[in-house]
Design an enzyme around this catalytic site. Sequence first.
Site, PDB file in Angstrom:
ATOM      1  N   ASP A  75       7.299 -17.968  -2.129  1.00 19.43           N
ATOM      2  CA  ASP A  75       6.790 -19.159  -3.069  1.00 19.43           C
ATOM      3  C   ASP A  75       7.127 -20.417  -2.130  1.00 19.43           C
ATOM      4  OD1 ASP A  75       9.816 -18.531  -3.259  1.00 19.43           O
ATOM      5  OD2 ASP A  75       9.659 -20.120  -4.945  1.00 19.43           O
ATOM      6  N   GLU A 133      12.453 -18.211  -5.417  1.00 19.37           N
ATOM      7  CA  GLU A 133      13.568 -18.849  -4.431  1.00 19.37           C
ATOM      8  C   GLU A 133      13.522 -20.517  -4.693  1.00 19.37           C
ATOM      9  OE1 GLU A 133      15.762 -20.625  -1.412  1.00 19.37           O
ATOM     10  OE2 GLU A 133      13.920 -21.255  -1.634  1.00 19.37           O
ATOM     11  N   GLU A 134      12.236 -21.111  -4.835  1.00 20.95           N
ATOM     12  CA  GLU A 134      12.201 -22.697  -4.801  1.00 20.95           C
ATOM     13  C   GLU A 134      12.713 -23.211  -6.227  1.00 20.95           C
ATOM     14  OE1 GLU A 134      12.502 -24.084  -2.476  1.00 20.95           O
ATOM     15  OE2 GLU A 134      11.171 -23.193  -0.811  1.00 20.95           O
ATOM     16  N   HIS A 193      11.426 -54.051 -27.861  1.00 21.21           N
ATOM     17  CA  HIS A 193      11.031 -55.173 -27.394  1.00 21.21           C
ATOM     18  C   HIS A 193      12.499 -56.074 -26.525  1.00 21.21           C
ATOM     19  CE1 HIS A 193       9.800 -59.352 -26.723  1.00 21.21           C
ATOM     20  NE2 HIS A 193       8.391 -58.959 -27.073  1.00 21.21           N
ATOM     21  N   ARG A 307      26.378 -29.817  -3.640  1.00 20.16           N
ATOM     22  CA  ARG A 307      26.504 -28.552  -2.868  1.00 20.16           C
ATOM     23  C   ARG A 307      27.917 -28.090  -2.601  1.00 20.16           C
ATOM     24  NH1 ARG A 307      21.303 -26.644  -1.520  1.00 20.16           N
ATOM     25  NH2 ARG A 307      19.930 -28.400  -2.003  1.00 20.16           N
ATOM     26  N   HIS A 406      10.322 -29.071   2.615  1.00 20.26           N
ATOM     27  CA  HIS A 406      10.361 -29.634   1.177  1.00 20.26           C
ATOM     28  C   HIS A 406       9.622 -31.162   1.464  1.00 20.26           C
ATOM     29  CE1 HIS A 406      13.800 -27.277  -0.777  1.00 20.26           C
ATOM     30  NE2 HIS A 406      12.868 -26.543  -0.123  1.00 20.26           N
TER      31      HIS A 406
END
Length: 437
Positions: A75, A133-134, A193, A307, A406
């Site tokens: 993929d 995987e993505e 508004h 990460r 990407h």
Amino acid sequence: MKVPEPLLEFLAIPSVSTDPARKEDVRRAGLWLEERLQALGFRTELQETPLHPILYAERLVDEKAPTVLVYGHYDVQPPDPLELWDTPPFSPTVREGRLYARGASDDKGQLFAHLLAAEGAPVNLKFLVEGEEEVGSPHLLPFVRANRERLRADLVLISDGAMVAPHTPTLTYGLRGLCYLEVRLQGARRDLHSGAFGGVAPNPIQALGWLLARLKDERTGRVLIPGFYEKVRPVPEEEKALWPEPHEEALKRELGVEVLPGEEGYSVLERLWARPTLDPNGVWGGYQGEGSKTVIPAEAGMKLSMRLVPDQDPEEVAGLAEAYLREVSPPGYRLEVRRLHGGKPFLTDPFSPPMRLMARALEEVWGRPPVYAREGGTIPVVAELKEVLSAPVVLLGLGLPDDNLHAPNEKLDLINLERGVAAIRRFYELLAAPSGR
């Protein structure tokens, strides 16, 4: 190197796993790959999942020969924004020794190198290739746990990464993990508004800005979530000695920036490879069209990626982040935190026997010894394969840092494909030799 016609066919299939409209295209890529492996003498099985199929294939040549499990994914990421591509993303094009297409480097091109190297290989080969995987591999990990005996191998071989620089063969021995969250803030029950309700109505965009400002320290770059660094260990000096020299000025030029922000007190490579991070990946809310629309939105949101490094756990970090966001969220808003996906960090011995054999193969093909590196990205299944199969992992990246993963104009240098195939073939020969077992 002349690009093999089958690789062009493979890259032309728009197997975007995150797009429901491309579901049949993703399946078509899996079927295409299955046919190629069958032509190479593999027994195959395309395992259906609620989303996209998992392809398992095996070819056993000798019960006494070593067994290698090759992992990859068919993929790809969405190609947007299309207007920034020089040539259409699913019309593979060769320019100046580089192959341009979505998936050229991540991961179809690198996976195809293993198909080319499989022909005549003197080892038992198993392929485990997914189509998710993505989107975080939601169905692969249960498959691995349920099929551990069938997947059993002497080592796992993966090419889904990059060399640190051109003409620099690289062995990766560490990957960061991932914790990915979506945060939504709800204010009033409807858009309002800004003249009629400004001054009394909650504004989720403003509240989102306050939340973002409290996630990281502006001066030091440290993440402010309590407990975030509790399990983070410093990198030993002897390990840093393995790393290549950082080229900070070259990196600035590549990125088009004047400074490289990040956590204070750590080198560029430490921040890229061995320190945890937190980054907003998307922010939305309110009117985005042409001209003005004086509206206070009812909802705003953001996506956050963290990460992670050993020994951080994605679920534990997600819990810490959610607790902190709820603690610092201003009153008057309903906060929702969605855990989208994650992956565990990975670290292995850079001098395990299979890594030594691959280092020898790389040196023979490239004419220079490989460098050793960690990588900042995440491949969710790697840590799981190591843990479930109790097998060493060899990460052989054939891409480059400027492959535009990407992003528009993704590419793969053909010299890396050619040498990668030669190195994998030589690795199989060394592995099958009596001295390599």
